[in-house]
Design an enzyme around this catalytic site. Structure first.
Site, PDB file in Angstrom:
ATOM      1  N   GLY A  49       9.029   9.055  -4.782  1.00 29.60           N
ATOM      2  CA  GLY A  49       9.201   9.321  -3.350  1.00 29.60           C
ATOM      3  C   GLY A  49      10.596   9.828  -3.022  1.00 29.60           C
ATOM      4  CG  ASN A  51       9.276  13.883  -0.694  1.00 31.12           C
ATOM      5  OD1 ASN A  51       8.836  12.985  -1.407  1.00 31.12           O
ATOM      6  ND2 ASN A  51       8.777  14.171   0.484  1.00 31.12           N
ATOM      7  N   GLY A  53      13.704  10.180   3.093  1.00 32.22           N
ATOM      8  CA  GLY A  53      14.283   8.874   3.414  1.00 32.22           C
ATOM      9  C   GLY A  53      15.198   8.294   2.348  1.00 32.22           C
ATOM     10  N   GLY A  55      14.636   7.468  -0.786  1.00 33.79           N
ATOM     11  CA  GLY A  55      14.565   8.078  -2.115  1.00 33.79           C
ATOM     12  C   GLY A  55      15.442   9.319  -2.200  1.00 33.79           C
ATOM     13  CE1 TYR A 212       5.492  -1.193   3.625  1.00 33.00           C
ATOM     14  CE2 TYR A 212       6.443  -3.076   4.767  1.00 33.00           C
ATOM     15  CZ  TYR A 212       6.602  -1.911   4.035  1.00 33.00           C
ATOM     16  OH  TYR A 212       7.875  -1.476   3.704  1.00 33.00           O
TER      17      TYR A 212
HETATM   18  N1  NAP Z   1      12.605   2.457   6.258  1.00 35.54           N
HETATM   19  C1  NAP Z   1      12.678   1.146   6.312  1.00 35.54           C
HETATM   20  O1  NAP Z   1      13.104   0.583   7.319  1.00 35.54           O
HETATM   21  C2  NAP Z   1      12.230   0.301   5.155  1.00 35.54           C
HETATM   22  C3  NAP Z   1      12.330  -1.095   5.274  1.00 35.54           C
HETATM   23  C4  NAP Z   1      11.920  -1.883   4.203  1.00 35.54           C
HETATM   24  C5  NAP Z   1      11.428  -1.288   3.055  1.00 35.54           C
HETATM   25  N2  NAP Z   1      11.338   0.069   2.972  1.00 35.54           N
HETATM   26  C6  NAP Z   1      10.785   0.650   1.724  1.00 35.54           C
HETATM   27  O2  NAP Z   1      11.586   1.739   1.321  1.00 35.54           O
HETATM   28  C7  NAP Z   1      10.818   2.619   0.510  1.00 35.54           C
HETATM   29  C8  NAP Z   1      11.118   4.062   0.886  1.00 35.54           C
HETATM   30  O3  NAP Z   1      10.621   4.323   2.180  1.00 35.54           O
HETATM   31  P1  NAP Z   1      11.364   5.228   3.280  1.00 35.54           P
HETATM   32  O4  NAP Z   1      11.745   4.313   4.381  1.00 35.54           O
HETATM   33  O5  NAP Z   1      12.363   6.075   2.646  1.00 35.54           O
HETATM   34  O6  NAP Z   1      10.111   6.078   3.839  1.00 35.54           O
HETATM   35  P2  NAP Z   1       9.722   7.628   3.754  1.00 35.54           P
HETATM   36  O7  NAP Z   1      10.801   8.472   4.317  1.00 35.54           O
HETATM   37  O8  NAP Z   1       8.371   7.692   4.371  1.00 35.54           O
HETATM   38  O9  NAP Z   1       9.614   7.892   2.200  1.00 35.54           O
HETATM   39  C9  NAP Z   1       8.530   7.371   1.448  1.00 35.54           C
HETATM   40  C10 NAP Z   1       8.305   8.227   0.219  1.00 35.54           C
HETATM   41  O10 NAP Z   1       7.155   7.708  -0.496  1.00 35.54           O
HETATM   42  C11 NAP Z   1       6.309   8.796  -0.788  1.00 35.54           C
HETATM   43  N3  NAP Z   1       4.916   8.438  -0.993  1.00 35.54           N
HETATM   44  C12 NAP Z   1       4.031   7.940  -0.096  1.00 35.54           C
HETATM   45  N4  NAP Z   1       2.818   7.840  -0.654  1.00 35.54           N
HETATM   46  C13 NAP Z   1       2.928   8.289  -1.930  1.00 35.54           C
HETATM   47  C14 NAP Z   1       2.014   8.472  -3.004  1.00 35.54           C
HETATM   48  N5  NAP Z   1       0.710   8.202  -2.882  1.00 35.54           N
HETATM   49  N6  NAP Z   1       2.481   8.957  -4.183  1.00 35.54           N
HETATM   50  C15 NAP Z   1       3.783   9.274  -4.314  1.00 35.54           C
HETATM   51  N7  NAP Z   1       4.682   9.150  -3.337  1.00 35.54           N
HETATM   52  C16 NAP Z   1       4.258   8.664  -2.148  1.00 35.54           C
HETATM   53  C17 NAP Z   1       6.476   9.754   0.387  1.00 35.54           C
HETATM   54  O11 NAP Z   1       5.988  11.042   0.055  1.00 35.54           O
HETATM   55  P3  NAP Z   1       5.595  12.128   1.212  1.00 35.54           P
HETATM   56  O12 NAP Z   1       6.874  12.561   1.856  1.00 35.54           O
HETATM   57  O13 NAP Z   1       4.920  13.212   0.435  1.00 35.54           O
HETATM   58  O14 NAP Z   1       4.689  11.422   2.157  1.00 35.54           O
HETATM   59  C18 NAP Z   1       7.990   9.689   0.568  1.00 35.54           C
HETATM   60  O15 NAP Z   1       8.612  10.515  -0.377  1.00 35.54           O
HETATM   61  C19 NAP Z   1       9.367   2.190   0.678  1.00 35.54           C
HETATM   62  O16 NAP Z   1       8.958   1.500  -0.488  1.00 35.54           O
HETATM   63  C20 NAP Z   1       9.402   1.259   1.863  1.00 35.54           C
HETATM   64  O17 NAP Z   1       8.389   0.286   1.790  1.00 35.54           O
HETATM   65  C21 NAP Z   1      11.736   0.876   3.996  1.00 35.54           C
END
Ligand code: NAP
Ligand code: NAG
Length: 331
Positions: A49, A51, A53, A55, A212
């Site tokens: 992931g 691309n 946030g 990641g 979740y």
């Molecule tokens: N943001 C927060 O406040 C927060 C809080 C606690 C934990 N987290 C954790 O942080 C991690 C990163 O999330 P983020 O906040 O950066 O969100 P994000 O911007 O939505 O990034 C999530 C990434 O996961 C990818 N993804 C989703 N489904 C997938 C699949 N089937 N196969 C491969 N990749 C997939 C997305 O790809 P696409 O772009 O193609 O959809 C995107 O690259 C997650 O594990 C989340 O649970 C985040």
């Protein structure tokens, strides 16, 4: 009159505080960037992931530290676009080598498909002589009821099972590259979860918040069980929560049109930026301080205590065994 004046003053003061807080935290992040350049020279890192946030921010920083970063993403178009932006932002050349600082590659990985996980790993095992860090970062948050290609509930399937198979298939390469590290991105929301073994695919009942939380609890139980299995191998595995971060994670949450400006204001003032949120992932991936640490839970670059539900090793083992069967590692 007086009440209005006090309210106005309070609002103004609060606003100034928020602005100060924004700039304060941005300054802290900048400092950590310049301090760590060159730390990851010669190391290969896979980030799922990457691309978007957290990641994407993690990839950018590890590239600054001169890592070779493999972005493992489900959508080639979105991934190539992010890679182009990162290369431009960081001044990388597109083919690596020579004078290039860090190297960036894009590979397709859809965690909602075991077939895709297997073919991704096959390619990595063929092409990569070593793997120093695996960051299980991708995640999906509170979507409507959906199933993965293999019939798993989507959040459990992507956040836990897809990464479970991925990690297991790359374990040999990680062991051969030891000392090496695995990093799992969980969430504080794990505390509302429970591993209900009688309905792991939510066929009897679906609650998107619960699903979740369950998947993020599974991330922690997986980390602790894997750490136990990896003792003495030189491969460590740790899990973290990033805090609340402004990313695309909330894409499945509907915010009423009129509430959007307020939401944006609150998230600007109180949520972390992706680079701030990524600090613990970056720390666990590259800091010499945590070289020998394994099986621990981190927040803001410090170890934190877990609640008893996340330390139930019997549940952790049972989850491991069932996951092996579900992803077809054991038949
Ligand atoms: N943001 C927060 O406040 C927060 C809080 C606690 C934990 N987290 C954790 O942080 C991690 C990163 O999330 P983020 O906040 O950066 O969100 P994000 O911007 O939505 O990034 C999530 C990434 O996961 C990818 N993804 C989703 N489904 C997938 C699949 N089937 N196969 C491969 N990749 C997939 C997305 O790809 P696409 O772009 O193609 O959809 C995107 O690259 C997650 O594990 C989340 O649970 C985040
Ligand atoms: C869904 O799950 C959440 C978190 O586990 C819980 O707080 C909530 O009450 C549940 N909602 C319903 C309708 O069961």
């Amino acid at each position: 009159m007086a009440a209005t004046a006090i309210a106005l003053a309070a609002a103004l003061g609060g606003g100034l505080l928020l602005i100060a807080r924004r700039f304060w935290s941005a300054a802290g992040v900048k400092q950590s960037i310049t301090a760590a350049t060159g730390l990851m020279e010669g190391k290969t890192v896979i980030i799922t992931g990457a691309n978007s946030g957290l990641g994407r921010a993690t990839a950018a920083e590890l590239l600054r530290q001169r890592a070779r970063v493999i972005m493992a993403c489900r959508d080639r178009g979105r991934a190539e676009e992010a890679a182009r932006e990162l290369r431009a932002e960081l001044g990388l050349c597109s083919r690596g080598g020579g004078e290039c600082r860090g190297e960036l590659l894009v590979r397709e990985l859809d965690l909602a498909s075991l077939r895709s996980v297997r073919s991704f790993c096959q390619q990595v095992l063929q092409e990569e002589p070593r793997l120093d860090v695996l960051i299980n970062n991708a995640g999906i948050f509170q979507c409507l009821y959906m199933k993965t290609e293999d019939g798993f509930e989507m959040q459990f399937g992507v956040n836990h099972l897809g990464h479970f198979l991925l990690t297991n298939l790359l374990l040999g390469l990680l062991k051969n590259s030891a000392p090496s590290r695995i990093i799992v991105v969980s969430s504080k929301l794990y505390k509302y979860g429970e591993i209900n073994f009688d309905d792991l695919n939510s066929e009897l009942h679906y609650n998107k918040s619960f699903a979740y939380s369950r998947s993020k609890l599974a991330n922690i139980l997986f980390t602790r069980e894997l750490a136990r299995r990896l003792e003495g191998t030189g491969v460590t595995v740790n899990v973290l929560h990033p805090g609340i971060v402004r990313t695309n994670l909330g894409r499945h949450i509907h915010i009423p049109f009129l509430a959007k400006p307020l939401f944006n204001l609150v998230s600007w003032a109180f949520f972390k930026s992706p680079l701030e949120g990524a600090q613990t992932s970056i720390y666990l991936a590259s800091s010499p301080e945590v070289g020998g640490v394994s099986g621990k839970y981190f927040g803001d670059c410090k170890e934190e205590q877990l609640l008893p539900i996340a330390m139930d090793d019997l549940v952790g083992r049972k989850l491991w065994d069932i996951s092996e069967v579900m992803v077809g590692l054991l038949k």
